[in-house]
Each structure stands twice: as C-alpha cells, then as structure tokens.
Design a protein around this motif. Sequence first.
Motif, PDB file in Angstrom:
ATOM      1  N   ILE A  44       9.925  12.675  31.405  1.00 31.12           N
ATOM      2  CA  ILE A  44      10.201  13.319  30.120  1.00 31.12           C
ATOM      3  C   ILE A  44      11.210  14.450  30.334  1.00 31.12           C
ATOM      4  O   ILE A  44      11.335  15.003  31.435  1.00 31.12           O
ATOM      5  CB  ILE A  44       8.915  13.860  29.455  1.00 31.12           C
ATOM      6  N   SER A  45      11.952  14.774  29.268  1.00 28.09           N
ATOM      7  CA  SER A  45      12.963  15.829  29.367  1.00 28.09           C
ATOM      8  C   SER A  45      13.036  16.661  28.099  1.00 28.09           C
ATOM      9  O   SER A  45      14.086  17.194  27.767  1.00 28.09           O
ATOM     10  CB  SER A  45      14.342  15.220  29.667  1.00 28.09           C
ATOM     11  N   SER A  46      11.950  16.748  27.357  1.00 25.21           N
ATOM     12  CA  SER A  46      11.926  17.575  26.162  1.00 25.21           C
ATOM     13  C   SER A  46      10.529  18.145  25.969  1.00 25.21           C
ATOM     14  O   SER A  46       9.542  17.591  26.465  1.00 25.21           O
ATOM     15  CB  SER A  46      12.338  16.770  24.922  1.00 25.21           C
ATOM     16  N   VAL A  47      10.461  19.239  25.234  1.00 23.43           N
ATOM     17  CA  VAL A  47       9.184  19.910  24.988  1.00 23.43           C
ATOM     18  C   VAL A  47       8.255  19.021  24.179  1.00 23.43           C
ATOM     19  O   VAL A  47       7.042  18.965  24.435  1.00 23.43           O
ATOM     20  CB  VAL A  47       9.436  21.249  24.264  1.00 23.43           C
ATOM     21  N   VAL A  48       8.798  18.327  23.197  1.00 19.59           N
ATOM     22  CA  VAL A  48       7.969  17.472  22.345  1.00 19.59           C
ATOM     23  C   VAL A  48       7.286  16.392  23.163  1.00 19.59           C
ATOM     24  O   VAL A  48       6.067  16.163  23.034  1.00 19.59           O
ATOM     25  CB  VAL A  48       8.819  16.847  21.228  1.00 19.59           C
ATOM     26  N   ARG A  49       8.022  15.718  24.019  1.00 16.60           N
ATOM     27  CA  ARG A  49       7.430  14.674  24.863  1.00 16.60           C
ATOM     28  C   ARG A  49       6.460  15.271  25.877  1.00 16.60           C
ATOM     29  O   ARG A  49       5.478  14.623  26.249  1.00 16.60           O
ATOM     30  CB  ARG A  49       8.530  13.887  25.589  1.00 16.60           C
ATOM     31  N   LEU A  50       6.737  16.488  26.323  1.00 10.48           N
ATOM     32  CA  LEU A  50       5.830  17.138  27.267  1.00 10.48           C
ATOM     33  C   LEU A  50       4.470  17.389  26.629  1.00 10.48           C
ATOM     34  O   LEU A  50       3.428  17.055  27.196  1.00 10.48           O
ATOM     35  CB  LEU A  50       6.439  18.457  27.739  1.00 10.48           C
ATOM     36  N   LEU A  51       4.464  17.964  25.428  1.00 14.04           N
ATOM     37  CA  LEU A  51       3.199  18.266  24.764  1.00 14.04           C
ATOM     38  C   LEU A  51       2.459  17.000  24.361  1.00 14.04           C
ATOM     39  O   LEU A  51       1.228  16.990  24.295  1.00 14.04           O
ATOM     40  CB  LEU A  51       3.446  19.150  23.545  1.00 14.04           C
ATOM     41  N   GLU A  52       3.201  15.932  24.062  1.00 10.45           N
ATOM     42  CA  GLU A  52       2.545  14.660  23.760  1.00 10.45           C
ATOM     43  C   GLU A  52       1.795  14.119  24.968  1.00 10.45           C
ATOM     44  O   GLU A  52       0.804  13.396  24.822  1.00 10.45           O
ATOM     45  CB  GLU A  52       3.581  13.634  23.300  1.00 10.45           C
ATOM     46  N   SER A  53       2.252  14.477  26.167  1.00 10.36           N
ATOM     47  CA  SER A  53       1.661  13.943  27.392  1.00 10.36           C
ATOM     48  C   SER A  53       0.560  14.821  27.965  1.00 10.36           C
ATOM     49  O   SER A  53      -0.182  14.368  28.836  1.00 10.36           O
ATOM     50  CB  SER A  53       2.756  13.755  28.459  1.00 10.36           C
ATOM     51  N   LEU A  54       0.459  16.065  27.503  1.00  6.29           N
ATOM     52  CA  LEU A  54      -0.537  16.984  28.048  1.00  6.29           C
ATOM     53  C   LEU A  54      -1.848  16.907  27.268  1.00  6.29           C
ATOM     54  O   LEU A  54      -1.880  16.480  26.113  1.00  6.29           O
ATOM     55  CB  LEU A  54      -0.012  18.418  28.018  1.00  6.29           C
ATOM     56  N   ASP A  55      -2.896  17.340  27.926  1.00  6.55           N
ATOM     57  CA  ASP A  55      -4.208  17.386  27.295  1.00  6.55           C
ATOM     58  C   ASP A  55      -4.318  18.685  26.504  1.00  6.55           C
ATOM     59  O   ASP A  55      -4.501  19.761  27.068  1.00  6.55           O
ATOM     60  CB  ASP A  55      -5.298  17.313  28.369  1.00  6.55           C
ATOM     61  N   LEU A  56      -4.193  18.579  25.181  1.00  5.97           N
ATOM     62  CA  LEU A  56      -4.199  19.761  24.322  1.00  5.97           C
ATOM     63  C   LEU A  56      -5.457  19.795  23.464  1.00  5.97           C
ATOM     64  O   LEU A  56      -5.403  20.002  22.253  1.00  5.97           O
ATOM     65  CB  LEU A  56      -2.948  19.767  23.436  1.00  5.97           C
ATOM     66  N   THR A  57      -6.592  19.570  24.083  1.00  6.87           N
ATOM     67  CA  THR A  57      -7.842  19.547  23.335  1.00  6.87           C
ATOM     68  C   THR A  57      -8.311  20.948  22.945  1.00  6.87           C
ATOM     69  O   THR A  57      -9.111  21.098  22.029  1.00  6.87           O
ATOM     70  CB  THR A  57      -8.945  18.872  24.163  1.00  6.87           C
ATOM     71  N   SER A  58      -7.815  21.971  23.631  1.00  8.88           N
ATOM     72  CA  SER A  58      -8.214  23.334  23.274  1.00  8.88           C
ATOM     73  C   SER A  58      -7.616  23.709  21.929  1.00  8.88           C
ATOM     74  O   SER A  58      -6.590  23.169  21.501  1.00  8.88           O
ATOM     75  CB  SER A  58      -7.744  24.322  24.345  1.00  8.88           C
ATOM     76  N   ALA A  59      -8.254  24.651  21.259  1.00  6.87           N
ATOM     77  CA  ALA A  59      -7.784  25.067  19.939  1.00  6.87           C
ATOM     78  C   ALA A  59      -6.399  25.693  20.012  1.00  6.87           C
ATOM     79  O   ALA A  59      -5.546  25.438  19.155  1.00  6.87           O
ATOM     80  CB  ALA A  59      -8.780  26.056  19.336  1.00  6.87           C
ATOM     81  N   VAL A  60      -6.149  26.515  21.037  1.00  7.69           N
ATOM     82  CA  VAL A  60      -4.837  27.141  21.193  1.00  7.69           C
ATOM     83  C   VAL A  60      -3.773  26.077  21.442  1.00  7.69           C
ATOM     84  O   VAL A  60      -2.663  26.151  20.898  1.00  7.69           O
ATOM     85  CB  VAL A  60      -4.869  28.167  22.342  1.00  7.69           C
ATOM     86  N   GLY A  61      -4.102  25.089  22.262  1.00  3.87           N
ATOM     87  CA  GLY A  61      -3.154  24.010  22.511  1.00  3.87           C
ATOM     88  C   GLY A  61      -2.818  23.239  21.253  1.00  3.87           C
ATOM     89  O   GLY A  61      -1.663  22.839  21.042  1.00  3.87           O
ATOM     90  N   GLN A  62      -3.801  23.017  20.394  1.00  2.27           N
ATOM     91  CA  GLN A  62      -3.547  22.309  19.140  1.00  2.27           C
ATOM     92  C   GLN A  62      -2.662  23.131  18.210  1.00  2.27           C
ATOM     93  O   GLN A  62      -1.762  22.586  17.556  1.00  2.27           O
ATOM     94  CB  GLN A  62      -4.874  21.985  18.460  1.00  2.27           C
ATOM     95  N   LEU A  63      -2.903  24.449  18.153  1.00  2.00           N
ATOM     96  CA  LEU A  63      -2.045  25.301  17.337  1.00  2.00           C
ATOM     97  C   LEU A  63      -0.608  25.287  17.845  1.00  2.00           C
ATOM     98  O   LEU A  63       0.341  25.220  17.058  1.00  2.00           O
ATOM     99  CB  LEU A  63      -2.593  26.731  17.337  1.00  2.00           C
TER     100      LEU A  63
END
Length: 733
Positions: free
Chosen positions: A50-69
């Motif tokens: 990946i080479s963009s922030v959007v694709r990075l966040l799509e690939s990370l585990d963002l189950t925390s509330a802060v990550g979702q925000l």
Amino acid sequence: MVMACRVINKRRHVGLQQLSSFSGTGRTFLGPVKSSKFIVDEEHHESILISSVVRLLESLDLTSAVGQLLNEAVQTQNNTYKTGTSTLLFLVGAWSSAAEECLHLGVPISLIVSVMSEGLNSCIEEVVSLQVPIHNIFDHIDSTKTFSGLETCGVSLCPFLQIPSDTGLQKVHDLKDVASPSLTVYNLSGIPVRSPKLFRLQAEDEANKNTLQNPQTLKKSLLADSRCRKSILIHSRHFNRTDSNRWINKPEGFLEQHGAATPRTYRCNDLVELEMGLSHGDHNSMKLVDAAVRLQFQNASTQQGNCTIPFMFDISRIFTCCLPGVPETFSCVCPGYITVVSISNTTLIKELQNQPVQIILIEGDLTENYRHLGFNKAANINTLLESMKVQQDSSEEQWTDYVLQVLIKFNVTLVLVQGNVSEDLIEKCMHSKRLVIGSVNSSVMQAFAEASGAVQVAYITQVNENCVGSGVCVTFWRSIPSDVIDRINILTIMIKTEGINLVTVVLTSPLPAQMQAREDRFWTCAYRLYYALREQKVFLGGGAVEFLCLSHLQILAEQSLSKRNHVCSGWLHNTSSWLASSLALYRSTVLKCLANGWHKYLSALMYNTANCSSELGASTVIQQHLQSATDSGSPSSYILNEYNKLNSGIFNSGISNKLEQIPSVYDIVAPKTEAWRRALDLVLLVLQTDSEIITGLGHTQINSQETEAAKMDVFSLCLHVFPLYLCPNFLFL
C-alpha cells in the motif's frame, strides 16, 4: 493486520496517545515522495503493498473507538476531496502530542480547546495572502501546448532524481522509495528541471552556507537583490508597515510586487502551468488528466457551436478502467465507455462491432427477486404448491425467458445494468447474440441516456419502444497481445455513441499489486485540478503555506508572552475573571505547542523528500529560515520574495543558470484547510472525551477493565451521535 506497537501509559490521556500511535504508521506517506509499506496479515500470513493513508487504515485493525473516529475523519476527507489524507493523519499525531504537552504543563483543557481553535482560524485567515487566482484558463488553451509533451520518466521500483549530466547538476542520493513516480520535471521547451523541493540545503556551496548561518547576511542579500524592497501584507492584522515598494493585492485578486522595474504578478492563466504545479511529481497521472480535460473541452466546443457558455471540467463524466498485468504503454484516454467482459464474449463482439445497436438501461438489478428501495410486499397472500415435483428454478427460467422475449421484441442488442445481473440471463443472452453488462456507474447510464435517447427503467417489465435508445457502437478497445489476453483472461471493449459526454481513462500496470495505487494517484491528480478550477484559486505550494502558519503562530505566541508579562506584573490586577487571567498566562504556551506541530510537519516533509539526511537537520534549516522571516518584518513577504528569487517552491535547492522556465508548485485551497480543521477537531474531541473518563488506579477503585469498557461506551456514543465533521467545542456534561 499487524502494526507497530507503542507503550500506552494508562495514567495519561489514552485517546491522545492512540492517535499519535496511529499517526506514526503513515509518516512516510507525507509529501510527493511516498514510501510504500507491506501490511502483513497475522492470521493468514499474507501481505499487501500500500502507498496511501486510506489503504493503510483499511488494512489496520481499528476496532478501538479512537481508531474508528480517526478512520471516519480520513474516509470523509478522501470521499470528498481524494487528497489531503496524509496531511490530516500527520497533523492528528502532531497536535495530539501538542495537546499532551499542554496538559503536562498544567494548561486547563478549556483553554487548550479555545486557543488551539483560535490559532488555527488565525492561520487560515493569514494564508489567504498566499492564494494565487486562476482566471480564464480555458480562454488561453493551446492545442499545440499540452502536458503530454513533457518528457517524464516512468514509474520505477527504485526512483531517484534523474538529472542529465549536461545541466551542471549532480544526481541526488536514492530516495528509498519503493513504488512512487520519478520526480524529474521537464518544461515545455524540453529542458530538464529539478523537482520542486522545500528548503535550501545548507551544503549547496560556501556562499549559501554562510548566508544561511547568518540570518542578517541572508536578510541583506534579499534586500539587495530586491532593491531594498519592504513589504506590506493587506490580509494580515499584524503587519501594516507602509513603504513605496511593497506587495499588494490588486483588485482582481492578483498578488503583485510594486516598485520593481518589472512588476511580478502571481496569477495563473495557463492550463499546463497549473497542471505542472498540481502534479507534485506524478507526471504520468497528470498527463492522463490533461488528456481527459482536453477531450472534454473539445467535445463541449463541438456541441456548443457558436455558444459562449464557459467550459467547466466535469469530473463526474471521467471514469477509469483498470487492467492489471498489462504493460504501462497501453495506458491512454479515450472517448466513450471502456469496460471489461468475459473472454467468452469474443465471438459476440466481433458480430456486433460493425453495426449500430439498440440499447436499454436498467437502474437496479436485473434479477428475478429484485425490488426497488421502498417496495412493500403485499400482505395476506400465501403461495401454495399443488405438487412437490415443481423444480425450484422453474420461476427463474420463466423470468429469464420473459426477459429474452422483451429484448427480441424491441430488437435490443445491448443492455446496461446499474446493479447485478443474473448469470443465467447473461448466458442465454450471449447465445442469442445479445450483450448484457452489469455494475455500470450511474453517471455512465445518464450519459448514454442523453446521447442515445434511451430512458432508464427500474424493471424489465417497464420497457417499451420509447425506452429504447439507438445509434450505439460496440467494438474492441485496441489490439492487446494474445499472450497478455490469455494471462489476464478478460476482454476490453469500447461502447460509444455520437455526442456522448463520457471519457474513460485506461490505467494499466504490469504488476497487479500496484494497480490500486496507480488508480488512487490518478484520482488524486484529477481532483486536485478539479477543485483548483472550481475554486478559481490555488495556494503557493512547496511548503509555503505551512511555513507561514508556523511563523505566524510564533509571532502570536511572542505577542501573548509580552501580554502575559504585563499580567504577572500587575497590569490586569483589577480583573476578576479567572478565565481572562488564565488565558493571558497560558495562551503563549498553547500557541507554541500548536506551532510545534507545523514544525514537525515541515521537518518530516523535508526528510521524506530527501532534502535533509535527518529530521534534526531539517529542523535546523527551518529554524534558520524562521529567524530570517522574523528579521524581514513580514513572513508573508519573505515567502513571496523567495518565490520571486527562486521562481519555484520556497527555499529550493540551488539551481543551475542553464535551467529556465521553472514551474511553480501549487496546492489546492479547500482540501488543505479542511484537512487542517478535521485534524484539530478530532484531536480536541478526543481530548475532551478523555478528560471525562477516569483512567488509572491511583485515584479510583475502579477496575481497569471496567474503565476501558466505560471508555469504549463513551467513544461509541460519539460515533453514533456526532456528525463526521467533528465539533471542536463539545464538552461532556
């Protein structure tokens, strides 16, 4: 997915620490030189590039509330502007650290919120002085002067600054980028110029080194070069020094320098210049955008005839067709609609390509069980089967036969469907020499409706002779080598009709893993140009805007510090307002912490673009220029003088006298400022939420698990109650 770990101190504001941790993962995506990352799936041991922030966040585990925000903020920015997400993510981390520092220094949370918001608003007002107006850009369009004439280097796996030996410049060290475009720029005369940099390096030559080390010498040099010009900034509340020689804003909005023999006016009325400034080094993508815009302009000119309606770039009529596994030389821009179909349709396409066909357009799915949104099934109706021998697929076959009868009745050969299509129907239609294509964009449907006279319908039962369009042509797109076709196992076709306002950009890449990144880069360039043309203005780029924000906040902080000294000496001894006295005491501290975020931003930007070997070295260079800007009396005028002197991005690397016509670097206005606002709004929301949640065992008897559960509940409430554009003034009651 696995990401870098960071120790979280539960006694401190956990939300701010999590934001800083998430932000650190996208640090290398800041600036025009982006280093790709491999994201590894811990469970399946698979990896993606990946080479963009959007694709990075799509690939990370963002189950925390802060990550979702955080993900919501980034997705909103991307869905709206297709750019600015790297800036947003970085500033979220930088300003989270700034807020933590303010808390550590004992600044009340209410003051952090109010002063940071006020500081950012002041910055946005200040940078208006660096806007460059765009006027009548299509009145000066020249078909012989196109962006495609630029000789650029293609995407390479290990790009570096490629500078021919006869220019007197030396090659720059490897940028350590895996999959980003080469940054070599060529002007319209075919003369190679170096890519826009941010800051002048200390080790250019001895004269420049001495100048940088001595701010007074730099100031004298600038004044001597500009005939001792002094500056005034009309848009600023803080700098109003009058002189006969100054920068002013003309009534038309142009930035112009008065008092010189040949006044320099900053404006942009040339499409190629604008595209070069907005490409940010990705010339391959911008060349495709340029071709698409010119094709739209030609179509609009042909349709309007003698009408003088101003041309507007319609990005909703631009589409991409991605072909992974195909050489990059096949990338191009074509009128009409280009899409892929199964290779089993080869014989059918050969029979259709030499004759005009009739078309119908289906808005929803073309399946038996499809019902439009809002459909209410009739009540009190029961279906009874008299025999259990009825086959389950009999109704499907009957419906498929009925659809085929309708197509035969109205002599329809081509069906475009916005939703899904029954596989059985596609198979039967192919045998009867009829082509059905599903998952067609709604704007494509509208374009074919306008050009062919077809009327879109929701169900096949609504089709009549008035809904059928005509004059549509179906043909093969272009000759692709048979070995490539066998490898990708798809067939590319072109569908068009006379007068259709539709442009398809075909994107190819020999490496399937890079296909998504290539498409993202194209849309980033396209939306940069779209918003620049729509707003009719751009920022001077190359770090100029962020540098002005940094210097402006530092000046405000110094003014607040002076006021604080008055407070401490009894200047406000009669005031009874705790808030007023606290604001005077802490305002300077908060503004300095906010400015430190801009300093980190510029340091990372310089380091990522290989201007400095370390962020510490970049920070030193920035500090030297800050001193020079302060000594000049007006940071805005200092920046404009540097632009006038170097004719490119601020504080550029030294350039050879052989290089001419160096293009300016531009940034779009609304996406940049909105990214700033979203970043600060998110930080302040998390800050205020954290302040209402007691963490740690030192002050309470609450179990840590219960504390974390309470935190998740409050953050979840934020996700459901608050809009995506986060409110900075929210406080839990």
